[in-house]
Write a protein that holds these residues in place. Structure first.
Motif, short mmCIF file in Angstrom:
data_model
loop_
_atom_site.label_atom_id
_atom_site.label_comp_id
_atom_site.label_asym_id
_atom_site.label_seq_id
_atom_site.Cartn_x
_atom_site.Cartn_y
_atom_site.Cartn_z
N VAL A 80 0.84 -1.20 0.00
CA VAL A 80 0.00 0.00 0.00
C VAL A 80 0.88 1.26 0.00
O VAL A 80 0.59 2.23 -0.71
N ILE A 81 1.97 1.24 0.76
CA ILE A 81 2.87 2.40 0.79
C ILE A 81 3.52 2.61 -0.57
O ILE A 81 3.73 3.75 -1.02
N LEU A 82 3.86 1.51 -1.28
CA LEU A 82 4.42 1.64 -2.62
C LEU A 82 3.46 2.39 -3.56
O LEU A 82 3.89 3.07 -4.50
N LEU A 83 2.18 2.27 -3.31
CA LEU A 83 1.17 2.89 -4.16
C LEU A 83 1.04 4.39 -3.92
O LEU A 83 0.47 5.11 -4.74
N LEU A 84 1.57 4.88 -2.79
CA LEU A 84 1.46 6.30 -2.47
C LEU A 84 2.35 7.14 -3.39
O LEU A 84 3.48 6.74 -3.69
N PRO A 85 1.88 8.29 -3.84
CA PRO A 85 2.61 9.09 -4.84
C PRO A 85 3.65 10.05 -4.25
O PRO A 85 3.59 11.26 -4.48
N PHE A 86 4.62 9.51 -3.50
CA PHE A 86 5.62 10.39 -2.89
C PHE A 86 7.04 10.03 -3.30
O PHE A 86 8.00 10.24 -2.57
N GLY A 87 7.19 9.43 -4.48
CA GLY A 87 8.51 9.21 -5.06
C GLY A 87 9.40 8.26 -4.29
O GLY A 87 8.98 7.21 -3.82
N LYS A 88 10.67 8.69 -4.13
CA LYS A 88 11.70 7.84 -3.54
C LYS A 88 11.36 7.40 -2.12
O LYS A 88 11.62 6.25 -1.74
N VAL A 89 10.76 8.30 -1.34
CA VAL A 89 10.49 8.00 0.07
C VAL A 89 9.56 6.79 0.21
O VAL A 89 9.84 5.86 0.97
N THR A 90 8.46 6.79 -0.52
CA THR A 90 7.51 5.68 -0.41
C THR A 90 8.06 4.41 -1.06
O THR A 90 7.76 3.31 -0.61
N ALA A 91 8.85 4.56 -2.13
CA ALA A 91 9.44 3.38 -2.78
C ALA A 91 10.37 2.65 -1.82
O ALA A 91 10.29 1.43 -1.66
N VAL A 92 11.23 3.42 -1.18
CA VAL A 92 12.19 2.83 -0.24
C VAL A 92 11.47 2.27 0.99
O VAL A 92 11.71 1.13 1.41
N GLY A 93 10.54 3.07 1.56
CA GLY A 93 9.81 2.62 2.74
C GLY A 93 8.96 1.39 2.46
O GLY A 93 8.89 0.47 3.28
N GLY A 94 8.33 1.36 1.29
CA GLY A 94 7.51 0.21 0.93
C GLY A 94 8.33 -1.06 0.79
O GLY A 94 7.94 -2.12 1.28
N LEU A 95 9.50 -0.96 0.15
CA LEU A 95 10.35 -2.14 -0.03
C LEU A 95 10.85 -2.67 1.31
O LEU A 95 10.92 -3.89 1.52
N ILE A 96 11.19 -1.76 2.23
CA ILE A 96 11.66 -2.20 3.55
C ILE A 96 10.54 -2.94 4.28
O ILE A 96 10.77 -4.01 4.87
N LEU A 97 9.32 -2.40 4.24
CA LEU A 97 8.20 -3.05 4.93
C LEU A 97 7.86 -4.40 4.31
O LEU A 97 7.57 -5.36 5.03
N ILE A 98 7.90 -4.49 2.99
CA ILE A 98 7.64 -5.79 2.34
C ILE A 98 8.68 -6.81 2.79
O ILE A 98 8.36 -7.96 3.08
N GLY A 99 9.93 -6.37 2.88
CA GLY A 99 10.98 -7.26 3.36
C GLY A 99 10.75 -7.70 4.79
O GLY A 99 10.90 -8.88 5.13
N LEU A 100 10.36 -6.75 5.67
CA LEU A 100 10.06 -7.09 7.06
C LEU A 100 8.92 -8.10 7.15
O LEU A 100 8.96 -9.03 7.95
N GLY A 101 7.90 -7.91 6.30
CA GLY A 101 6.77 -8.84 6.31
C GLY A 101 7.15 -10.21 5.81
O GLY A 101 6.64 -11.23 6.30
N CYS A 102 8.06 -10.26 4.83
CA CYS A 102 8.50 -11.56 4.31
C CYS A 102 9.29 -12.36 5.34
O CYS A 102 9.35 -13.59 5.26
#
Length: 392
Positions: free
Chosen positions: A291-313
């Protein structure tokens, strides 16, 4: 002796993780140099995954013949040779050829060590084992990022990782006497309830077990999410968020950092929560990251989303493996672990290339939606496992 061997197994899993995220972090530079479409990363990924499926299906026979230690040492040596082949490759067809021994080596060591730890060690050890894999996946992209940002080519990044694998392979061959001593003591070291009995189950018999089909699809979906994120996360940031290839290569490791940090702390959480509870928590965190990856805030959401997906995995893979005896019975655990890992490799083989086609013909911005659809199916299937096996 048991703890010494566990440390050796940890090192082996570091070596298993070292090359896993290299292709994704290097591909933005590789495909331009070789003048091939961006989707061709999926072809290499598929070849590697097919090799892992084949070798994992043969791992039981090879382990009984050679021993887990020898299978591990040979497998790491094979990946070292394959990575050296990548480092001297200058064309896409040659990369595809070197991907064959790469996959064959990775599958054997993965299956052999997972089965060994599932039978001999605790769920905490299993989580930390996969944390060591995460350490490898962090080091690999950092090495590649260092090479790309310091005037070197992606070939040099692969060469450095290949040399590290050679050193680890040599250490494993030197450790073979320890493996042999432990194998001689296996009759007393393996818990009574973990010992296999009776004839091996056929695939048809395994599928008939309540919850078996659902856990296979669950594992398929998990590895589809993990490998698609790992392979295409860097390209997503380049093509959708406007990062340079060099920046993306460095940021790609953040996904693997999330997995590694998560698995370290999961080792402590498993003292309080059950495997299935940890799996469900991981699924919730993955969905939050998407969901964070879908937010339109560029690099910040891309990086934050990938970290959270990794934590969830982080908890999903080790907890599915370790929960197998509890969910299906110790007498069926070996058979179920085998088909689960086969399902995992099929997910790794099939789903990243499918997204590559979508990225090539439609848009790389579809990555979060693609992951979300897979996650919905995974949650439904795991809920079915819990219901059919009556576990909390």
């Amino acid at each position: 002796m048991v703890q010494i061997l566990l440390a050796i197994i940890y090192v082996s899993f570091i070596s298993l993780g070292l090359p896993d995220a290299l292709l994704g972090s290097a591909w933005p530079s590789m495909y331009r140099e070789m003048s091939v479409p961006v989707s061709y990363a999926g072809i290499i990924s598929m070849i590697i995954s097919v090799g892992t499926v084949i070798s994992s299906l043969q791992s039981d026979r090879l382990t009984k013949k050679l021993g887990a230690g020898m299978v591990t040492a040979i497998s790491v040596a094979m990946t070292a040779v394959a990575l050296f082949g990548f480092s001297i490759s200058g064309s896409f067809p040659i990369l595809c050829l070197w991907a064959i021994p790469y996959g064959l080596g990775a599958g054997s060591v993965d299956a052999a060590l997972n089965n060994y730890v599932a039978l001999h060690y605790t769920s905490r050890d299993m989580s930390w084992l996969h944390c060591m894999w995460g350490v490898g996946t962090i080091v690999g992209p950092y090495v590649m990022g260092y090479a790309l940002t310091n005037g070197m080519t992606w070939n040099r990044g692969y060469l450095i990782i290949s040399l590290i694998q050679v050193v680890l392979s040599a250490a494993l061959f030197l450790s073979l006497p320890i493996w042999r001593k432990m194998e001689k003591r296996a009759g007393t070291a393996v818990p009574e309830e973990g010992a296999s009995s009776g004839k091996a189950l056929t695939l048809k018999e395994i599928i008939r077990i309540p919850g078996a089909k659902e856990i296979m699809v669950t594992f398929f979906c998990y590895c589809a999410v993990e490998q698609t994120s790992m392979l295409w996360g860097s390209s997503y940031m380049v093509l959708h968020n406007g990062l340079t290839a060099e920046e993306a290569a460095s940021y790609a490791s953040l996904f693997c950092i999330g997995i590694t940090v998560g698995r370290f702390f999961n080792g402590f959480l498993m003292m309080r929560f059950t495997d299935n509870q940890m799996i469900r928590a991981g699924q919730a965190v993955i969905i939050a990251g998407i969901v964070i990856l879908l937010l339109p805030f560029g690099k910040v959401t891309a990086v934050g989303g990938l970290i959270l997906i990794g934590l969830g995995c982080a908890p999903v893979y080790p907890c599915i493996i370790h929960s197998t005896p509890a969910n299906f019975g110790a007498d069926k655990s070996q058979a179920l672990i085998g088909v689960q890992m086969a399902s995992a490799y099929v997910g790794s083989c099939l789903m990243p290339p499918v997204f590559g086609l979508l990225a090539n013909h439609i848009s790389a911005s579809l990555l979060p939606w693609y992951l979300l659809v897979i996650m919905v199916l995974m949650v439904i299937m795991h809920t079915g496992v819990i219901r059919k096996t009556r576990k909390n």
